[in-house]
Design an enzyme around this catalytic site. Structure first.
Site, PDB file in Angstrom:
ATOM      1  CG  ASP A  67      -2.139   0.934   0.895  1.00  0.00           C
ATOM      2  OD1 ASP A  67      -2.911   0.628  -0.033  1.00  0.00           O
ATOM      3  OD2 ASP A  67      -2.279   1.971   1.566  1.00  0.00           O
ATOM      4  CB  SER A  68       2.666   2.781  -2.141  1.00  0.00           C
ATOM      5  OG  SER A  68       2.074   2.170  -3.268  1.00  0.00           O
ATOM      6  N   GLY A 149       1.611   6.032 -12.081  1.00  0.00           N
ATOM      7  CA  GLY A 149       1.074   6.866 -11.012  1.00  0.00           C
ATOM      8  C   GLY A 149       1.593   8.296 -11.089  1.00  0.00           C
ATOM      9  CG  HIS A 175       8.291   4.691  -2.698  1.00  0.00           C
ATOM     10  ND1 HIS A 175       8.845   5.170  -3.857  1.00  0.00           N
ATOM     11  CD2 HIS A 175       7.022   4.337  -3.011  1.00  0.00           C
ATOM     12  CE1 HIS A 175       7.946   5.120  -4.825  1.00  0.00           C
ATOM     13  NE2 HIS A 175       6.833   4.619  -4.340  1.00  0.00           N
TER      14      HIS A 175
HETATM   15  O1  LIG Z   1       6.167   4.239  -7.114  1.00  0.00           O
HETATM   16  C1  LIG Z   1       5.187   4.979  -7.350  1.00  0.00           C
HETATM   17  N1  LIG Z   1       5.227   5.908  -8.321  1.00  0.00           N
HETATM   18  C2  LIG Z   1       4.182   6.680  -8.634  1.00  0.00           C
HETATM   19  N2  LIG Z   1       2.987   6.588  -8.019  1.00  0.00           N
HETATM   20  C3  LIG Z   1       2.900   5.680  -7.041  1.00  0.00           C
HETATM   21  C4  LIG Z   1       3.962   4.858  -6.658  1.00  0.00           C
HETATM   22  N3  LIG Z   1       3.580   4.046  -5.657  1.00  0.00           N
HETATM   23  C5  LIG Z   1       2.316   4.357  -5.424  1.00  0.00           C
HETATM   24  N4  LIG Z   1       1.902   5.337  -6.253  1.00  0.00           N
HETATM   25  C6  LIG Z   1       0.549   5.905  -6.341  1.00  0.00           C
HETATM   26  C7  LIG Z   1      -0.260   5.167  -7.380  1.00  0.00           C
HETATM   27  C8  LIG Z   1      -1.633   5.135  -6.782  1.00  0.00           C
HETATM   28  O2  LIG Z   1      -2.288   6.355  -7.080  1.00  0.00           O
HETATM   29  C9  LIG Z   1      -1.362   5.094  -5.289  1.00  0.00           C
HETATM   30  C10 LIG Z   1      -1.292   3.671  -4.747  1.00  0.00           C
HETATM   31  O3  LIG Z   1      -2.559   3.245  -4.284  1.00  0.00           O
HETATM   32  P1  LIG Z   1      -2.717   1.753  -3.749  1.00  0.00           P
HETATM   33  O4  LIG Z   1      -4.062   1.551  -3.206  1.00  0.00           O
HETATM   34  O5  LIG Z   1      -1.545   1.425  -2.871  1.00  0.00           O
HETATM   35  O6  LIG Z   1      -2.511   0.891  -5.067  1.00  0.00           O
HETATM   36  P2  LIG Z   1      -3.509   0.478  -6.215  1.00  0.00           P
HETATM   37  O7  LIG Z   1      -4.927   0.727  -5.782  1.00  0.00           O
HETATM   38  O8  LIG Z   1      -3.079   1.108  -7.478  1.00  0.00           O
HETATM   39  O9  LIG Z   1      -3.255  -1.075  -6.338  1.00  0.00           O
HETATM   40  P3  LIG Z   1      -3.450  -2.210  -5.186  1.00  0.00           P
HETATM   41  O10 LIG Z   1      -4.208  -1.593  -4.047  1.00  0.00           O
HETATM   42  O11 LIG Z   1      -4.182  -3.316  -5.856  1.00  0.00           O
HETATM   43  O12 LIG Z   1      -2.073  -2.625  -4.773  1.00  0.00           O
HETATM   44  O13 LIG Z   1      -0.101   5.724  -5.107  1.00  0.00           O
HETATM   45 MG   LIG Z   2      -5.538   0.123  -3.951  1.00  0.00          MG
END
Ligand SMILES: O=c1nc[nH]c2c1ncn2[C@H]1C[C@H](O)[C@@H](COP(=O)(O)OP(=O)(O)OP(=O)(O)O)O1
Ligand SMILES: [Mg+2]
Length: 202
Positions: A67-68, A149, A175
């Site tokens: 989660d990021s 992202g 990260h």
């Molecule tokens: O390295 C990165 N470089 C650019 N953007 C990033 C990065 N890492 C996270 N992000 C952004 C993408 C998304 O807008 C949010 C994560 O949201 P998050 O709920 O953790 O992921 P998600 O819904 O896309 O996929 P999932 O929950 O299935 O793992 O932060």
């Molecule tokens: Mg997500």
């Protein structure tokens, strides 16, 4: 060796594949196409644990999740855990980036950080989590086509534009990399994660 990651985000999977070059990385949707978890917690750690435990329970295997998000100082840490849905449920990366640039119009302090929490759920054990952060700033406009992202809007303190470097270069500094290094240092837990058959026969 195989590792299952409880994510549906292809950008994350690509990052993990690059960082774990010697391990086969399997996205949960390859095993469970309908896998979805509602992210109801208000911390990265809380949501990472929800995703890892749900997938681990469904498969009966060790699983990691990620989660990021991006925390911007001038926005009191927003979009934070809401990064994926900043411009609304189902928002695209472009929608979110546009909203972020608009929120920072004429804002001078552009300092920000990416946060990644990896949770490791192992059947019959307590779930553990590991945090990594990458500090930098939000650009005035997007730069480069790389990454996913918010990458095209981010420049690290060392001056790397995440949208302009290779996935390999990002994999050395991100990260996500930092959180994974912490997981690797938790050697006994990492050993259990690696020494299973990642559901290949399921
Ligand atoms: O390295 C990165 N470089 C650019 N953007 C990033 C990065 N890492 C996270 N992000 C952004 C993408 C998304 O807008 C949010 C994560 O949201 P998050 O709920 O953790 O992921 P998600 O819904 O896309 O996929 P999932 O929950 O299935 O793992 O932060
Ligand atoms: Mg997500």
């Amino acid at each position: 060796m195989k590792i299952v990651i409880a994510t549906g985000n292809k950008g994350k999977i690509r990052d993990f594949k690059t960082i774990f070059s010697d391990v086969e990385v399997i996205g949960i949707k390859e095993l469970l196409p309908d896998f979805e978890v509602e992210e109801t917690e208000d911390t990265f750690e809380g949501n990472a644990v929800l995703k890892a435990e749900s997938a681990s329970k469904a498969l009966g295997l060790p699983v990691i999740s990620d989660d990021s998000g991006l925390c911007v100082d001038a926005l009191d840490g927003a979009p934070g855990v809401y990064s994926a849905r900043y411009a609304g449920l189902g928002a695209s990366d472009e929608d979110n980036n546009r909203k972020l640039l608009a929120a920072l119009t004429d804002v001078e302090n552009r300092s920000a950080r990416f946060v990644c929490v990896i949770a490791l759920a192992i059947p019959g054990r307590d779930t553990r989590s590991y945090v990594g952060q990458l500090h930098g700033e939000i650009l005035e406009s997007s730069a480069g086509e790389g990454g996913f992202g918010y990458d095209p809007l981010f420049k690290t303190l060392q001056g790397e534009h995440l949208g302009m470097i290779s996935t390999e270069q990002k994999g050395e500094i991100s990260h996500r990399r930092k959180a994974l290094e912490k997981l690797k240092h938790d050697a006994s837990a990492f050993e259990i994660l690696l020494n299973h058959d990642g559901g290949a026969d399921k």
